[in-house]
Write a protein that holds these residues in place. Structure first.
Motif, mmCIF file in Angstrom:
data_model
loop_
_atom_site.group_PDB
_atom_site.id
_atom_site.type_symbol
_atom_site.label_atom_id
_atom_site.label_comp_id
_atom_site.label_asym_id
_atom_site.label_seq_id
_atom_site.Cartn_x
_atom_site.Cartn_y
_atom_site.Cartn_z
ATOM 1 N N UNK A 207 11.036 18.865 3.231
ATOM 2 C CA UNK A 207 9.743 18.218 3.484
ATOM 3 C C UNK A 207 8.802 19.163 4.208
ATOM 4 N N UNK A 208 9.240 20.387 4.423
ATOM 5 C CA UNK A 208 8.390 21.379 5.061
ATOM 6 C C UNK A 208 8.381 21.310 6.576
ATOM 7 N N UNK A 209 9.339 20.612 7.170
ATOM 8 C CA UNK A 209 9.335 20.394 8.613
ATOM 9 C C UNK A 209 10.325 21.309 9.326
ATOM 10 N N UNK A 210 9.862 21.985 10.354
ATOM 11 C CA UNK A 210 10.724 22.763 11.233
ATOM 12 C C UNK A 210 11.221 21.850 12.359
ATOM 13 N N UNK A 211 12.138 22.371 13.175
ATOM 14 C CA UNK A 211 12.728 21.557 14.245
ATOM 15 C C UNK A 211 11.673 21.028 15.206
ATOM 16 N N UNK A 212 10.685 21.850 15.562
ATOM 17 C CA UNK A 212 9.664 21.418 16.512
ATOM 18 C C UNK A 212 8.825 20.278 15.937
ATOM 19 N N UNK A 213 8.640 20.271 14.608
ATOM 20 C CA UNK A 213 7.908 19.175 13.964
ATOM 21 C C UNK A 213 8.694 17.864 14.074
ATOM 22 N N UNK A 214 9.997 17.934 13.807
ATOM 23 C CA UNK A 214 10.819 16.723 13.866
ATOM 24 C C UNK A 214 10.883 16.176 15.288
ATOM 25 N N UNK A 215 10.982 17.081 16.257
ATOM 26 C CA UNK A 215 11.003 16.632 17.648
ATOM 27 C C UNK A 215 9.684 15.959 18.012
ATOM 28 N N UNK A 216 8.573 16.519 17.547
ATOM 29 C CA UNK A 216 7.264 15.929 17.835
ATOM 30 C C UNK A 216 7.098 14.583 17.128
ATOM 31 N N UNK A 217 7.510 14.508 15.876
ATOM 32 C CA UNK A 217 7.371 13.262 15.119
ATOM 33 C C UNK A 217 8.173 12.121 15.727
ATOM 34 N N UNK A 218 9.298 12.468 16.369
ATOM 35 C CA UNK A 218 10.157 11.440 16.946
ATOM 36 C C UNK A 218 9.987 11.319 18.459
ATOM 37 N N UNK A 219 8.932 11.970 18.990
ATOM 38 C CA UNK A 219 8.591 11.899 20.411
ATOM 39 C C UNK A 219 9.772 12.251 21.304
ATOM 40 N N UNK A 243 -0.008 21.109 9.192
ATOM 41 C CA UNK A 243 -0.108 20.585 10.551
ATOM 42 C C UNK A 243 0.860 21.303 11.489
ATOM 43 N N UNK A 244 0.406 21.539 12.699
ATOM 44 C CA UNK A 244 1.282 22.045 13.746
ATOM 45 C C UNK A 244 1.844 20.853 14.514
ATOM 46 N N UNK A 245 2.753 21.137 15.452
ATOM 47 C CA UNK A 245 3.290 20.059 16.286
ATOM 48 C C UNK A 245 2.172 19.370 17.062
ATOM 49 N N UNK A 246 1.138 20.127 17.424
ATOM 50 C CA UNK A 246 0.015 19.539 18.160
ATOM 51 C C UNK A 246 -0.740 18.541 17.285
ATOM 52 N N UNK A 247 -0.973 18.883 16.024
ATOM 53 C CA UNK A 247 -1.608 17.925 15.107
ATOM 54 C C UNK A 247 -0.780 16.635 15.029
ATOM 55 N N UNK A 248 0.537 16.782 14.896
ATOM 56 C CA UNK A 248 1.401 15.609 14.756
ATOM 57 C C UNK A 248 1.368 14.762 16.015
ATOM 58 N N UNK A 249 1.391 15.394 17.179
ATOM 59 C CA UNK A 249 1.346 14.653 18.435
ATOM 60 C C UNK A 249 0.020 13.911 18.579
ATOM 61 N N UNK A 250 -1.075 14.532 18.160
ATOM 62 C CA UNK A 250 -2.386 13.876 18.212
ATOM 63 C C UNK A 250 -2.391 12.660 17.297
ATOM 64 N N UNK A 251 -1.869 12.815 16.094
ATOM 65 C CA UNK A 251 -1.840 11.698 15.145
ATOM 66 C C UNK A 251 -1.038 10.516 15.675
#
Length: 340
Positions: A207-219, A243-251
């Motif tokens: 899905x194109x997600x790195x570990x930092x993305x998954x951690x951000x998506x799951x707070x 999107x970066x982890x910052x974009x995901x956290x903002x969303x």
């Protein structure tokens, strides 16, 4: 209003439930990685290519594990592990795989039998520890799913690979980040040199997600902090929208993650593939608190996305948002041109 997702509530939430333990025992065929993702190199291979030549198919089932373990003499097998040829009937049970591609180590972990798992980890060479089942799950994947920290620790100490990807492209570290297995993350990252760990942190699943993305998506704030300290790239873009982890956290309106990422040096003006910055997303979602925080960290209010919109264009009359854009702040190329 932009049609590029700047104002939509569309974080890359992991809507699919992970295959995990519930489907390990099913005989479903593994899914190929989606053609929509230009992810990392394909680690998929056939079972014959993955399995040690000494491993053969067996009618062994999960239900028969206890019987097998009782019949096997692990202590005597330890001293004879160098000779896989001419195995006794009891020892041959240790060198079989199920129709689902599971070794006896996979099964011991599925049964959450930590003692037997540790005995098998001591017994088997590294190559056996890295055998993947039909869902491309290694023993390390399964131990992480089940949050068996001691087993994860044992596998890591024996040199089990952290780079193997399951049918969804997830490494064991991805799994830990997604499911909030903080202790597992700690064990998997504890003693690894950066030269080994950084490539894993940069690996994207299908899905194109790195570990930092998954951690951000799951707070998973503690895990995010661990990854940052271990050298995770805070500005790595996920593979679908950039999107970066910052974009995901903002969303996700997750101000805790936003503060953490900004304080650790995340790029406040990082653009998505469509040019939207975190400020575009915060304003588009009418989140004045996060928009204000981004501005405090120097967000450029004049950047335009591919729809030629600044963040102000997405304010939609919100007075709290508009207050962040005073008229005496009109700038061109970073220089004030109008002062009232």
């Amino acid at each position: 209003m932009a049609s590029d997702g700047c104002s939509k509530e569309d974080p890359l939430e992991d809507s699919r439930t992970d295959s995990g333990i519930d489907s390990i025992l099913k005989s479903e065929e593994p899914r190929e990685p989606s053609g929509d993702f230009s992810g990392p190199r394909d680690k998929f291979s056939t079972a014959d290519e993955r399995l040690d030549s000494a491993y053969t198919s067996s009618s062994i089932t999960v239900e028969s594990l206890s019987e097998i373990v009782e019949d096997c003499s692990l202590s005597s097998a330890k001293h004879e592990q160098a000779e896989l040829s001419g195995l006794s009937e009891q020892e041959s049970l240790l060198t079989t795989i199920t129709e689902d591609g599971d070794t006896i180590l996979h099964l011991a972990i599925i049964h959450e039998d930590i003692f037997i798992s540790q005995e098998l980890i001591d017994l088997f060479p590294k190559e056996v520890l890295d055998i993947q089942n039909n869902l491309y799950q290694s023993p390390l994947h399964l131990a992480t799913y089940l949050n068996l920290t001691d087993v994860v620790k044992g596998l890591m100490e024996k040199g089990a690979s952290l780079e193997l990807q399951d049918q969804d492209g997830n490494t064991p570290l991805h799994v830990a980040c997604q499911h909030g297995q903080t202790d597992c993350v700690t064990e998997m990252t504890r003693d690894l040199p950066l030269s080994f760990l950084v490539p894993v942190l940069q690996t994207q699943n299908w899905r194109g997600l790195a570990c930092i993305h998954l951690a951000a998506l799951n707070k998973q704030h503690h895990i995010m902090n661990l990854l940052m300290k271990k050298g995770a790239d805070l500005n790595i873009q996920e593979g679908t929208a950039g999107k970066t982890a910052l974009h995901l956290a903002v969303e996700l309106h997750d101000i805790t993650s936003v503060k953490m990422l900004l304080s650790m040096g995340a790029n406040v003006d990082a653009p998505m593939f469509n040019g939207c910055t975190p400020l575009h997303l915060a304003v588009g979602r009418q989140d004045a608190q996060i928009a204000d925080l981004l501005c405090q960290f120097g967000a450029d209010k004049m950047l335009r996305n591919m729809e030629d919109e600044t963040a102000l264009d997405l304010a939609d009359g919100n007075d709290h948002i508009l207050a962040l854009f005073p008229f005496d702040d009109i700038q061109i190329s970073g220089r004030s041109v109008v002062t009232f």
